[in-house]
Design a protein around this motif. Structure first.
Motif, mmCIF file in Angstrom:
data_model
loop_
_atom_site.group_PDB
_atom_site.id
_atom_site.type_symbol
_atom_site.label_atom_id
_atom_site.label_comp_id
_atom_site.label_asym_id
_atom_site.label_seq_id
_atom_site.Cartn_x
_atom_site.Cartn_y
_atom_site.Cartn_z
ATOM 1 N N LEU A 4 0.822 -1.198 0.000
ATOM 2 C CA LEU A 4 0.000 0.000 0.000
ATOM 3 C C LEU A 4 0.856 1.249 0.000
ATOM 4 C CD1 LEU A 4 -2.810 1.261 0.123
ATOM 5 C CD2 LEU A 4 -2.552 1.346 2.598
ATOM 6 N N ASN A 5 1.853 1.295 0.862
ATOM 7 C CA ASN A 5 2.722 2.464 0.899
ATOM 8 C C ASN A 5 3.394 2.680 -0.440
ATOM 9 O OD1 ASN A 5 2.120 2.966 3.562
ATOM 10 N ND2 ASN A 5 3.837 1.769 4.355
ATOM 11 N N ASP A 206 -1.521 2.438 7.223
ATOM 12 C CA ASP A 206 -1.997 2.548 5.844
ATOM 13 C C ASP A 206 -3.349 3.260 5.792
ATOM 14 O OD1 ASP A 206 0.232 1.208 4.964
ATOM 15 O OD2 ASP A 206 -0.752 -0.740 4.841
ATOM 16 N N GLN A 209 -2.918 6.943 6.076
ATOM 17 C CA GLN A 209 -2.479 7.565 4.827
ATOM 18 C C GLN A 209 -3.653 7.803 3.880
ATOM 19 O OE1 GLN A 209 1.088 6.085 2.817
ATOM 20 N NE2 GLN A 209 1.451 4.794 4.599
#
Length: 612
Positions: A4-5, A206, A209
């Motif tokens: 995801l990052n 996540d 973010q």
């Protein structure tokens, strides 16, 4: 680095560690783990809908609804388990999606996760991670109800409330992050057997973010403080404003480089779009073969959660005198397929098996009225010719007299150009960007940059709908796309010459609105470009006699006035502000054509328009 990052990083950072070719806008589409797309719980009641013959098979309809175009809202498995912000029901629950006026749907081969119509799976081109994003059908498919029968109209303008959807999504992510019990349920369902303490904490980071990214988008597209919260509401959206901000604020990474999206418009119907010589309500985009639809569709993706980044070029690109680079999640091949299907879509024919029959004698008289009063702007196209190209009529805004806000905002909004300053507006053509320049030119520059990033794939994608071959030498293909872009820019300049020089105090003196053929118009309420008139009968009244308030969001069809039932709904549309003055963007003035007819002639005209 976690998937995801990695996906959330600007793609130019990713490109620094891999070969240039692997950063193509439409790269491989990795297989997604099967468990990510299997339906995990019931989505609620899906109504039985009737569908009209508009030239599409059942398979083609499913493909149109669920072919991804590169939009990324949130990770797919998150969407399966995200709860609503103010209760424990799932966000994708059918009742909740219906309240937002999106269309719940059952699982199928094309839609294994049971997503609503127009919510599609997109595999991130770099990570392979599965995301949920919107596709064309979310905004251009509608359900029309009449006495218990539900008709599904392909290509019709949605009644959805996009802003409310996004506000609810933003609130749901924040609530999940801040409510420990909500987050615990979310984490257990998302991670399943992999729910270790470390993975749970990673998921929380996540989630933070993504929640931050949605909050930023909401802040950038906020309305001025003196606008009502429900200004945009159901059945309309300032898509142009959202696309502008996607370029100026997000692509250039300056959240203050924005303009308020204060010109919501009715979602246009999309049958006949491919055949028109120009698109957009203000006729600002030429439909140049191959390039025109591609540029239009990439811009649309950018406006509905498709990323666009304009950044300094890496060292190896600077060596070939390229100082700006472009990246995105846009799926060019998916866009090519979607455009090819739209090209074959026919307008809906008034279904007498479900709606009251048309009075043929009255309609025949109405045709005479139409030919005498309407045909100079709205040409009549015979059923056998609806898939043929046509030239749309452009009517000066000053002449038609309807709300000018959309035309003015599109042409007069300005923004800082930042790293684009001094580069050609459209890369291959156009004047050089000044420090502050036309806001809409920034996302258009980005879209052209994406096309030129991989011209061969772009040309092949654009050629799908044109049935044009793309075999041949590589350099010839690149030259072809460059020539087409130059021609497109030249055509665009002819449509909107000296845009900002013609703006005085935010008013664009040379603005026009597009008048198109009215085939299928009966299924496209509300009317006027900004959705300020509820039905065809009201449109034929003088502005002083048109409703200044009416309910929106009802699906119940009114076959007499030809629109939706305005005595019920989900939000009250108001032409005027509390002080009695007209709310900019909501004016129902103008379009006086036919308003001086007798009532008998007006009813005849309404009856004829049912036959189109």
């Amino acid at each position: 680095m976690k998937p995801l990052n990695f996906a959330l990083k600007p793609l130019w950072l990713v490109c620094a560690t891999v070969t240039l070719s692997s950063c193509s806008v439409v790269d491989r589409k990795p297989d997604v783990p099967k468990e990510q797309v299997q339906p995990v719980t019931a989505v609620g009641q899906v109504p039985d809908r009737k569908w009209l013959d508009q030239g599409w098979s059942e398979k083609l309809r499913q493909d149109f609804w669920y072919t991804g175009q590169g939009s990324q809202i949130i990770p797919y498995v998150w969407f399966m388990w995200l709860e609503q912000p103010d209760n424990n029901k799932l966000f994708r629950d059918g009742e909740h999606m219906e309240m937002l006026r999106y269309l719940p749907n059952n699982s199928s081969n094309a839609n294994p996760g049971g997503l609503p119509i127009g919510f599609a799976l997109h595999n991130n081109q770099t990570t392979g991670q599965a995301w949920v994003g919107m596709t064309c059908a979310a905004c251009h498919t509608n359900q029309l109800d009449y006495k218990g029968t539900k008709l599904l109209i392909e290509g019709a303008p949605t009644l959805a409330n996009f802003v409310l959807f996004f506000n609810r999504l933003n609130a749901a992510l924040a609530a999940t992050l801040n409510d420990n019990q909500k987050f615990s349920r979310f984490a257990i369902n998302v991670l399943k057997d992999d729910a270790s303490q470390e993975k749970i904490e990673d998921l929380r980071q996540d989630l933070m973010q993504v929640a931050m990214a949605t909050a930023e988008r909401q802040a950038v597209n906020d309305l001025p403080a003196d606008y009502p919260d429900d200004f945009t509401s159901y059945a309309r959206l300032d898509a142009f404003g959202n696309i502008q901000n996607a370029g100026t604020a997000f692509a250039l990474d300056d959240l203050n480089n924005r303009n308020a999206p204060t010109a919501p418009v009715s979602y246009p119907f999309i049958w006949g779009t491919h055949q028109s010589d120009v698109v957009q309500w203000n006729a600002s985009a030429p439909n140049t073969p191959i390039v025109g639809p591609l540029v239009r569709n990439i811009g649309e993706v950018v406006g509905v959660f498709g990323s666009l980044s304009i950044h300094k070029a890496p060292l190896w690109e600077k060596l070939v005198d390229k100082h700006v680079s472009y990246s995105s999640t846009v799926d060019l091949n998916g866009l090519g397929q979607l455009e090819a299907w739209v090209k074959t879509l026919r307008p809906p024919v008034w279904p007498e098996q479900y709606l009251p029959g048309i009075d043929i004698d009255k309609a025949a008289r109405g045709k005479m009225v139409f030919q005498a009063n309407c045909v100079s702007c709205h040409q009549i196209i015979a059923p056998q010719d609806v898939l043929n190209d046509y030239v749309a009529t452009r009517v000066p805004v000053k002449e038609v007299g309807t709300d000018p806000t959309m035309s003015n905002n599109a042409s007069c909004h300005m923004a800082k150009t930042l790293i684009l300053e001094g580069t050609k507006t459209f890369i291959l053509a156009g004047d050089k960007f000044a420090a502050t320049d036309s806001a809409i030119d920034i996302p258009v520059n980005g879209v052209v940059g994406l096309v030129l990033k991989d011209p061969i794939k772009a040309l092949k994608a654009g050629a799908i709908a044109e049935k044009t071959g793309t075999d041949g030498e590589k350099t010839t293909l690149i030259k072809s796309i460059e020539e087409r872009i130059k021609a497109h820019v030249e055509n665009r300049d002819k449509l909107t010459p000296n845009t900002n020089e013609d703006c005085v105090d935010g008013f664009y003196d040379a603005g026009v609105y597009k008048a198109r053929p009215l085939n299928g118009i009966w299924a496209t309420a509300p009317y006027l470009h900004n959705g300020s008139v509820p039905d065809l009968w009201s449109l034929l009244q003088s502005p002083q006699q048109r409703p200044s308030t009416f309910w929106v969001g009802s699906r119940e069809f009114d076959p007499v006035k030809v629109g939706y039932d305005t005595t019920q709904g989900l939000n009250l549309f108001k032409v005027n502000k509390a002080d009695g003055t007209v709310q900019a963007g909501n004016s129902n003035d103008g379009h006086l054509y036919g308003t001086s007819l007798s009532d008998d002639e007006k009813w005849q005209l309404v009856e004829f328009m049912k036959t189109l």
